[in-house]
Design a protein around this motif. Structure first.
Motif, PDB file in Angstrom:
ATOM      1  N   TRP A   1       0.753  -0.975   0.160  1.00 24.41           N
ATOM      2  CA  TRP A   1      -0.157   0.162   0.051  1.00 24.41           C
ATOM      3  C   TRP A   1       0.953   1.645   0.375  1.00 24.41           C
ATOM      4  CZ3 TRP A   1       1.968   1.888   4.301  1.00 24.41           C
ATOM      5  CH2 TRP A   1       2.481   0.606   5.571  1.00 24.41           C
TER       6      TRP A   1
ATOM      7  N   CYS B   1      -0.449 -17.130  -5.232  1.00 23.73           N
ATOM      8  CA  CYS B   1       0.753 -17.809  -5.010  1.00 23.73           C
ATOM      9  C   CYS B   1       1.030 -19.470  -5.124  1.00 23.73           C
ATOM     10  CB  CYS B   1       1.177 -17.221  -3.023  1.00 23.73           C
ATOM     11  SG  CYS B   1       1.504 -15.714  -2.892  1.00 23.73           S
TER      12      CYS B   1
ATOM     13  N   ASP C   1      -4.220 -12.859   3.296  1.00 21.24           N
ATOM     14  CA  ASP C   1      -4.681 -14.634   3.058  1.00 21.24           C
ATOM     15  C   ASP C   1      -5.408 -15.104   2.307  1.00 21.24           C
ATOM     16  OD1 ASP C   1      -6.761 -13.867   4.341  1.00 21.24           O
ATOM     17  OD2 ASP C   1      -5.809 -14.268   6.130  1.00 21.24           O
TER      18      ASP C   1
HETATM   19  P1  NAD Z   1       2.389  -7.376   4.480  1.00 25.90           P
HETATM   20  O1  NAD Z   1       3.459  -7.789   3.284  1.00 25.90           O
HETATM   21  O2  NAD Z   1       1.399  -8.087   4.509  1.00 25.90           O
HETATM   22  O3  NAD Z   1       1.277  -6.689   2.969  1.00 25.90           O
HETATM   23  C1  NAD Z   1       1.890  -6.409   1.443  1.00 25.90           C
HETATM   24  C2  NAD Z   1       0.597  -7.291  -0.298  1.00 25.90           C
HETATM   25  O4  NAD Z   1       1.188  -8.741   0.796  1.00 25.90           O
HETATM   26  C3  NAD Z   1      -0.581  -6.459   0.371  1.00 25.90           C
HETATM   27  O5  NAD Z   1      -1.020  -7.340  -1.102  1.00 25.90           O
HETATM   28  C4  NAD Z   1      -1.186  -8.118   1.137  1.00 25.90           C
HETATM   29  O6  NAD Z   1      -2.161  -8.470   0.712  1.00 25.90           O
HETATM   30  C5  NAD Z   1      -0.748  -8.979   0.658  1.00 25.90           C
HETATM   31  N1  NAD Z   1       0.119 -10.102   1.328  1.00 25.90           N
HETATM   32  C6  NAD Z   1      -0.409 -10.162   3.292  1.00 25.90           C
HETATM   33  N2  NAD Z   1      -0.347 -12.057   3.194  1.00 25.90           N
HETATM   34  C7  NAD Z   1      -0.306 -12.802   2.128  1.00 25.90           C
HETATM   35  C8  NAD Z   1       0.217 -13.939   1.583  1.00 25.90           C
HETATM   36  N3  NAD Z   1      -0.454 -14.925   2.235  1.00 25.90           N
HETATM   37  N4  NAD Z   1       0.071 -14.382   0.811  1.00 25.90           N
HETATM   38  C9  NAD Z   1       0.041 -13.709  -0.621  1.00 25.90           C
HETATM   39  N5  NAD Z   1      -0.215 -12.447  -0.125  1.00 25.90           N
HETATM   40  C10 NAD Z   1      -0.158 -12.058   1.209  1.00 25.90           C
HETATM   41  O7  NAD Z   1       2.273  -6.096   4.381  1.00 25.90           O
HETATM   42  P2  NAD Z   1       1.468  -4.979   5.961  1.00 25.90           P
HETATM   43  O8  NAD Z   1       1.296  -6.577   6.669  1.00 25.90           O
HETATM   44  O9  NAD Z   1       0.926  -4.824   4.783  1.00 25.90           O
HETATM   45  O10 NAD Z   1       2.324  -4.238   6.558  1.00 25.90           O
HETATM   46  C11 NAD Z   1       3.199  -4.406   7.585  1.00 25.90           C
HETATM   47  C12 NAD Z   1       4.601  -4.071   7.497  1.00 25.90           C
HETATM   48  O11 NAD Z   1       5.271  -4.846   6.012  1.00 25.90           O
HETATM   49  C13 NAD Z   1       4.612  -2.783   7.536  1.00 25.90           C
HETATM   50  O12 NAD Z   1       4.562  -2.409   9.247  1.00 25.90           O
HETATM   51  C14 NAD Z   1       6.300  -3.023   6.725  1.00 25.90           C
HETATM   52  O13 NAD Z   1       6.972  -3.330   7.332  1.00 25.90           O
HETATM   53  C15 NAD Z   1       6.252  -3.903   5.759  1.00 25.90           C
HETATM   54  N6  NAD Z   1       5.759  -3.450   4.341  1.00 25.90           N
HETATM   55  C16 NAD Z   1       6.947  -3.284   3.603  1.00 25.90           C
HETATM   56  C17 NAD Z   1       6.877  -2.479   2.536  1.00 25.90           C
HETATM   57  C18 NAD Z   1       8.112  -2.210   1.577  1.00 25.90           C
HETATM   58  O14 NAD Z   1       7.600  -2.146   0.233  1.00 25.90           O
HETATM   59  N7  NAD Z   1       9.466  -3.095   1.529  1.00 25.90           N
HETATM   60  C19 NAD Z   1       5.753  -2.298   1.659  1.00 25.90           C
HETATM   61  C20 NAD Z   1       4.182  -2.508   2.807  1.00 25.90           C
HETATM   62  C21 NAD Z   1       4.493  -3.515   3.967  1.00 25.90           C
END
Ligand code: NAD
Length: 482
Positions: free
Chosen positions: A152, A217, A210
Motif C-alpha cells: 500500500w 501464490c 491471506d
Molecule cells: P504485507 O507484507 O502483509 O502486505 C503486502 C502485500 O502482501 C499486500 O498486498 C497483502 O495483501 C499481501 N499479502 C499479505 N499476506 C499474504 C499472503 N499470505 N500471501 C500473499 N500475499 C499476502 O504488509 P502489511 O501487513 O500491509 O504491513 C506490515 C509491515 O510490512 C509494515 O509495517 C512494513 O514494515 C512492512 N511493509 C513493507 C513494504 C515494503 O515496501 N518493503 C510495504 C508494505 C509493508
C-alpha cells in the motif's frame, strides 16, 4: 466508490460476493468498497491472462511483436502523463500521501512506462562462442503469466516497476494490490484497456493477502511471482512458490543506514537525511531509518537535526505538508508501539514534530520522532518501523561504522557521507546491500537503477534493464552443424 475486480478488460463482480471497505486515512471514514477476492476470482484472472498469452504464445498479447508491445506501452505512458492529476488525486485519497508526493509518484509511473516501452524491443539473447562445429544462441522468452503482489505504500510506482517491466518482457499479468490501497491500480488497468492493451494483458483481483494473495501464490497457472512487502509475508510467498517450483522476486523491507563522517558537507547532508525518513511518512522500504554519526560531530549534528525535526508537520494530503497520515489505524498503532517501547526502555527523544491543527483527530497521523543514542541491539535499530522514526547513534571510526551498518538482518540501501574518495569506494564495496549512495540518498528515485536487497531485504532486482532479465527465461539453443 464501488469497485469490482478488473479481469479481461472488464469489471467483474467477485464470485463470492464479499466486499471490503475503502478507508480514507486522513479522517478514518469509509469512502467505498472493493470486491473481496477469493480463489475462484484468481482462477478467472489467471484464465484471462493465459488466454491473452495463448497456446504457444499465439494469443493476442503473446503473439505481438516487441515493437507492437513497445508502442502500446508508450501510448499507456502518454495517457498516464496526461492524467497525472487524476491518478495522483486518487492515490492521495487512498493512501493519505500528500498531493505533492502522489504527483511525483504518478510522474514516476509515466517515466517507468516510457523507460520500459523503450526497452521492450531491445531485450535480446546472444550468440555464444563454443566449439567451431556448433552455433549456440540464447533466447530471452517471457515466463508467460506473472503474478504481482503490491503493497500500500507506493501502489502506482510499484505497478510501474513490476507490472510494466513484466509486460514489456511479453508476460500477461495478474495483480493483487493491497487491501488498504487498490483504487489506483484498478484505474491503471482500465486506462491500459482504453489505450488498446488486449483483454487479459493486465488483470486485477482485489482482496486480502491471506485470501486472494495466497490463492495467487498457489495457483499453478502463475509462472513467476513478484512480491513487494514485509519480510514475514515474503517468506510465506516464497514458501508457496517453492511448493510448485515457481520463480519469485522478493522486494522486502529494510533498516537502511546513513553513515555520516566528520568530513561530510553537513549543509547538503542534513536535508537529505531528514527527507529520507519522512518521505511518505516513513512508509518506504528504502527509508534511511538509521543514522550513524561520527562521534566528533555527533552533538552538533543532533542539535541541527533536532531543529529540523521540531519543524516537521503532518497533515491532510491537500495541505501538502511534510507528511500525510499513515495508511491505517493498524499501522499507526504499530508505529506508536515502537516509540512507546523505546521510551519505556529509557531511550531519549531528541525532537518530535507536530500534527497540523486542521488534521482530523480520527485520521492516522504520526509526528516525526528523532531518537538519540539508540543502542545497536535495540529493536528500534534492528526492525523496520515503517513510520517517521529516525534512530541515531554515534560511531568511532570506519570499522565501527561498517560493523553497525551491516549489523541487521536487512540489506537494502545505504548512504555514505564523506569527502574522502578512497573511503567512499571502500565502504561502497563493503556494505552488504543492494544499493549504495555516496553523498546522496535515493538519487531521485532512479527508474533506470537496479533496485533490490540481500538477506531479509529479499532477492532479485527491480527497476532498470536488470528487471527485464528477471521477467524472462533464458533458453540456450545449441546447433551442431559440423
Ligand atoms: P504485507 O507484507 O502483509 O502486505 C503486502 C502485500 O502482501 C499486500 O498486498 C497483502 O495483501 C499481501 N499479502 C499479505 N499476506 C499474504 C499472503 N499470505 N500471501 C500473499 N500475499 C499476502 O504488509 P502489511 O501487513 O500491509 O504491513 C506490515 C509491515 O510490512 C509494515 O509495517 C512494513 O514494515 C512492512 N511493509 C513493507 C513494504 C515494503 O515496501 N518493503 C510495504 C508494505 C509493508
Amino acid at each position: 466508490m464501488q469497485r469490482q475486480h478488473y479481469i479481461g478488460n472488464a469489471w467483474v463482480a467477485g464470485r463470492g460476493g464479499q466486499r471490503l471497505p475503502v478507508v480514507d486515512p486522513s479522517d478514518g471514514t469509509v469512502v467505498g468498497e472493493l470486491a473481496r477476492g477469493d480463489a475462484a476470482d484468481v482462477d478467472a484472472a489467471v484464465a484471462a491472462a493465459r488466454a491473452a498469452i495463448g497456446e504457444d504464445f499465439g494469443g493476442p498479447w503473446g503473439a505481438m511483436s516487441a515493437a507492437q508491445r513497445s508502442r502500446l506501452l508508450y501510448r499507456f505512458g502518454a495517457e498516464v502523463a496526461g492524467r497525472e492529476r487524476e491518478i495522483a488525486d486518487l492515490e492521495a485519497l487512498d493512501t493519505g500521501k500528500s498531493l505533492r508526493t502522489a504527483r511525483a509518484d504518478a510522474a514516476a509511473l509515466a517515466r517507468y512506462l516510457e523507460y520500459y516501452a523503450g526497452a521492450a524491443d531491445k531485450l535480446h539473447g546472444e550468440t555464444l562462442p563454443y566449439d567451431r562445429g556448433y552455433t549456440v544462441l540464447t533466447l530471452r522468452e517471457p515466463h508467460g503469466v506473472t503474478g504481482h503482489i503490491i503493497p500500500w505504500n507506493y501502489p502506482i510506482q510499484i505497478f510501474g516497476r513490476t507490472v510494466v517491466g513484466a509486460l514489456a518482457a511479453g508476460n500477461a499479468c495478474v495483480v493483487k494490490p493491497a487491501e488498504d490501497a487498490s483504487l489506483s491500480v484498478l484505474r491503471l488497468a482500465e486506462i491500459a484497456a482504453e489505450v488498446g492493451l488486449p483483454a487479459g494483458a493486465i488483470n486485477v483481483v482485489t482482496g486480502y493477502g491471506d485470501e486472494a494473495g495466497a490463492a495467487l501464490c498457489a495457483h499453478p497457472g502463475i509462472d513467476h511471482l513478484s512480491f513487494t512487502g514485509s519480510s514475514a509475508t515474503g517468506r510465506l510467498v516464497a514458501q508457496a512458490a517453492a511448493l510448485r517450483h515457481c520463480p519469485v522476486t522478493l522486494e522486502l523491507g529494510g533498516k537502511s543506514p546513513q553513515l555520516l563522517f566528520d568530513d561530510a558537507d553537513l549543509d547538503s547532508a542534513l536535508p537529505v537525511l531528514v527527507g529520507a525518513i519522512v518521505q511518505n511518512a516513513g512508509q518506504t522500504c528504502s527509508a534511511g531509518s538509521r543514522l550513524l554519526v561520527q562521534r566528533s560531530i555527533y552533538e552538533q549534528v543532533l542539535e541541527r537535526l533536532a531543529g529540523r525535526f521540531d519543524a516537521l508537520c503532518a497533515g491532510p494530503p491537500a495541505l501538502d505538508l511534510d507528511m500525510g497520515p499513515l495508511i491505517s489505524r493498524r499501522q499507526l498503532e504499530r508505529v506508536r508501539g515502537f516509540v512507546a517501547r523505546a521510551e519505556a526502555d529509557g531511550l531519549r527523544v531528541a525532537a518530535r514534530g507536530r500534527v497540523h491543527e486542521q488534521a482530523d483527530p480520527a485520521g492516522y497521523y504520526q509526528q516525526a520522532v528523532l531518537l538519540r543514542d539508540v543502542p545497536h541491539e535495540h529493536e528500534i535499530a534492528q526492525q523496520e518501523v515503517f513510520g517517521p522514526v529516525l534512530a541515531a547513534m554515534p560511531f568511532d571510526d570506519e570499522a565501527d561504522a561498517l560493523r553497525l551498518a551491516n549489523g541487521t538482518d536487512f540489506g537494502l540501501v545505504a548512504g555514505v557521507w564523506t569527502r574522502d574518495g578512497a573511503r567512499q569506494i571502500r565502504l561502497a564495496r563493503k556494505l552488504r546491500c543492494g544499493q549504495v549512495f555516496v553523498n546522496d540518498f535515493g538519487a531521485g528515485g532512479g527508474v533506470e537503477l537496479p533496485f533490490g536487497g540481500v538477506k531479509a531485504s529479499g532477492f532479485g532486482r527491480e527497476k532498470g534493464f536488470e528487471a527485464l532479465r528477471g521477467f524472462t527465461v533464458l533458453k540456450t539453443i545449441a546447433i551442431r552443424h559440423g
